[in-house]
Scaffold this active site. Structure first.
Site, PDB file in Angstrom:
ATOM      1  N   TYR A   1     -11.390  -1.144   1.362  1.00 51.81           N
ATOM      2  CA  TYR A   1     -10.944  -1.923   0.205  1.00 51.81           C
ATOM      3  C   TYR A   1     -11.105  -3.426   0.461  1.00 51.81           C
ATOM      4  O   TYR A   1     -11.431  -4.183  -0.461  1.00 51.81           O
ATOM      5  CB  TYR A   1      -9.486  -1.617  -0.114  1.00 51.81           C
ATOM      6  CG  TYR A   1      -9.265  -0.304  -0.827  1.00 51.81           C
ATOM      7  CD1 TYR A   1     -10.063   0.082  -1.904  1.00 51.81           C
ATOM      8  CD2 TYR A   1      -8.245   0.558  -0.444  1.00 51.81           C
ATOM      9  CE1 TYR A   1      -9.864   1.278  -2.562  1.00 51.81           C
ATOM     10  CE2 TYR A   1      -8.033   1.768  -1.101  1.00 51.81           C
ATOM     11  CZ  TYR A   1      -8.841   2.125  -2.158  1.00 51.81           C
ATOM     12  OH  TYR A   1      -8.632   3.309  -2.814  1.00 51.81           O
TER      13      TYR A   1
ATOM     14  N   LEU B   1      -6.906   7.651  -1.423  1.00 60.35           N
ATOM     15  CA  LEU B   1      -6.970   6.214  -1.145  1.00 60.35           C
ATOM     16  C   LEU B   1      -7.979   5.993  -0.031  1.00 60.35           C
ATOM     17  O   LEU B   1      -7.929   6.687   0.999  1.00 60.35           O
ATOM     18  CB  LEU B   1      -5.610   5.681  -0.699  1.00 60.35           C
ATOM     19  CG  LEU B   1      -4.569   5.340  -1.771  1.00 60.35           C
ATOM     20  CD1 LEU B   1      -3.215   5.118  -1.121  1.00 60.35           C
ATOM     21  CD2 LEU B   1      -4.984   4.113  -2.553  1.00 60.35           C
ATOM     22  N   SER B   2      -8.874   5.053  -0.215  1.00 55.90           N
ATOM     23  CA  SER B   2      -9.800   4.692   0.855  1.00 55.90           C
ATOM     24  C   SER B   2      -9.060   3.907   1.938  1.00 55.90           C
ATOM     25  O   SER B   2      -7.943   3.427   1.730  1.00 55.90           O
ATOM     26  CB  SER B   2     -10.959   3.850   0.315  1.00 55.90           C
ATOM     27  OG  SER B   2     -11.776   4.619  -0.550  1.00 55.90           O
ATOM     28  N   ALA B   3      -9.686   3.771   3.088  1.00 56.86           N
ATOM     29  CA  ALA B   3      -9.088   3.020   4.191  1.00 56.86           C
ATOM     30  C   ALA B   3      -8.960   1.544   3.814  1.00 56.86           C
ATOM     31  O   ALA B   3      -9.788   1.007   3.071  1.00 56.86           O
ATOM     32  CB  ALA B   3      -9.939   3.173   5.446  1.00 56.86           C
TER      33      ALA B   3
ATOM     34  N   ARG C   1       0.831  -1.217   0.000  1.00 58.02           N
ATOM     35  CA  ARG C   1       0.000   0.000   0.000  1.00 58.02           C
ATOM     36  C   ARG C   1       0.864   1.264   0.000  1.00 58.02           C
ATOM     37  O   ARG C   1       0.498   2.275  -0.615  1.00 58.02           O
ATOM     38  CB  ARG C   1      -0.924  -0.034   1.224  1.00 58.02           C
ATOM     39  CG  ARG C   1      -1.856   1.175   1.349  1.00 58.02           C
ATOM     40  CD  ARG C   1      -2.790   0.991   2.543  1.00 58.02           C
ATOM     41  NE  ARG C   1      -3.496   2.209   2.891  1.00 58.02           N
ATOM     42  CZ  ARG C   1      -4.657   2.587   2.386  1.00 58.02           C
ATOM     43  NH1 ARG C   1      -5.249   1.832   1.486  1.00 58.02           N
ATOM     44  NH2 ARG C   1      -5.245   3.723   2.770  1.00 58.02           N
TER      45      ARG C   1
END
Length: 360
Positions: free
Chosen positions: A69, A63-65, A38
């Site tokens: 995802y 970016l989502s957490a 990540r």
């Protein structure tokens, strides 16, 4: 949204925490998460936050957490050979993980509103292909990204087996999103503050499941041109692989089988894994409150008394950690496919072609 699990010291520890908290539940999804670091999708000055279960935004880059995802990947129920459309594809992090599961005969498309984010995603994709050993461990379906508003996709575009939208969808756009799906397909999107999974069971039949309470920035409405007409987004055509490319895929697949057979012969069952570091136990906590501030999503957690660690539990864990002997970090993994290809009695240009001209 985020904060559902403890932060990790590295990508593997973050995945360990997500797995223990039951956000990652299947082996395919776990393998994809471990294969792509990540932190590689963060700007250098923000990488210290990469392994926290929090969303990250800088300018147009977002970016989502990790927990989001994870839920998305599990809900999509990905399989090799499927077609996937990522609406609001952003950095390409999710699309690349999906590509590891789809394999060389899948379709992997993304639509992103901001051209600077498309360039960022292409740079990150190129870095992954050139430098990551994970590329050789999987048969990769490389993502293709186009710039445009995902609400202006051309009506004559192909439908997809799997669709994900990474922005908040209002009820008025639900039918539009559903029409992007093939029969039997799965759509995952934030719909009216709930991460929602919709399965198309027939031409006009649907099954809907609410997964998780979330808060996403809403979809940006299309801006019409001076003529008053919308600018239709043309999705990438489905590429037909050349015979040369198909031969490369087949040769690499054969070599991987040989390596696996050699591993089985050497290790007995071939399932021996490098010992992993002992991780602190993580208990999943029930999220009660979601706060949305200045386009950033946070989650506060209120747990039942029975879910919390008591002082005795914490003391017991501390004693266990003290008893555990320190483990040395394992040697970097060996890229056996690369070694095998380079040892073949072939001209160097052909070897490098088989290796996709990768740097290592």
């Amino acid at each position: 949204m985020g904060g559902a699990v403890s932060a990790g010291e590295d990508n593997d520890e973050l995945i360990d925490n997500l797995k223990e908290a039951q956000y990652i539940r299947t082996e395919l999804v776990e393998q994809a998460f471990r294969a792509i670091d990540r932190a590689d999708y963060y700007l250098e000055e923000f990488k210290e936050n990469a392994y926290k279960d929090l969303a990250w935004k800088h300018g147009n880059i977002h970016l989502s957490a990790p927990c989001i995802y994870s839920e998305v990947m599990e809900a999509l129920d990905l399989q090799p050979g499927l077609s996937f459309l990522n609406l609001g594809s952003g950095t390409g992090y999710l699309s690349s993980m999906v590509g590891l599961i789809l394999g060389p005969f899948g379709v992997n498309h993304g639509v992103e509103l901001h051209s600077d984010v498309i360039e960022y995603a292409k740079q990150k994709l190129d870095f992954f292909i050139r430098t990551s050993d994970s590329f050789d461990k999987f048969d990769f379906c490389e993502p293709s990204f186009v710039t445009g508003n995902c609400l202006e996709i051309s009506p004559d575009c192909s439908q997809y087996d799997r669709v994900y939208c990474g922005a908040g969808v209002q009820k008025e756009h639900e039918e539009y999103m559903k029409n992007l799906l093939k029969v039997g397909g799965i759509l995952v999107m934030p719909l009216e503050e709930k991460l929602t999974k919709i399965t198309r069971t027939g031409p006009s039949a649907w099954e809907t499941k609410k997964i998780l309470a979330v808060s996403f920035a809403p979809l940006i409405q299309p801006c019409h041109s001076e003529s008053g007409k919308s600018r239709l987004v043309q999705l990438p055509p489905v590429a037909v692989r050349s015979l040369q490319d198909l031969a490369r895929i087949a040769i690499r697949g054969t070599i991987k089988k040989v390596i696996h057979q050699e591993t089985v012969s050497k290790n007995g069952n071939g399932l021996k894994n490098t010992p992993r570091f002992k991780r602190r136990r993580v208990r999943r906590r029930r999220m009660e409150t979601i706060v949305f501030l200045d386009k950033e999503v946070f989650a506060s957690r209120i747990s039942n008394p029975s879910d919390d660690n008591s002082c005795e539990d914490l003391e017991e864990e501390r004693r266990e950690e003290e008893k555990t002997p320190p483990q040395t970090k394992p040697d970097p993994p060996v890229n056996f496919l690369r070694q095998k290809v380079l040892s073949l009695p072939l001209p160097d240009p052909l070897k490098y072609y088989l290796l996709y001209y990768r740097e290592k």
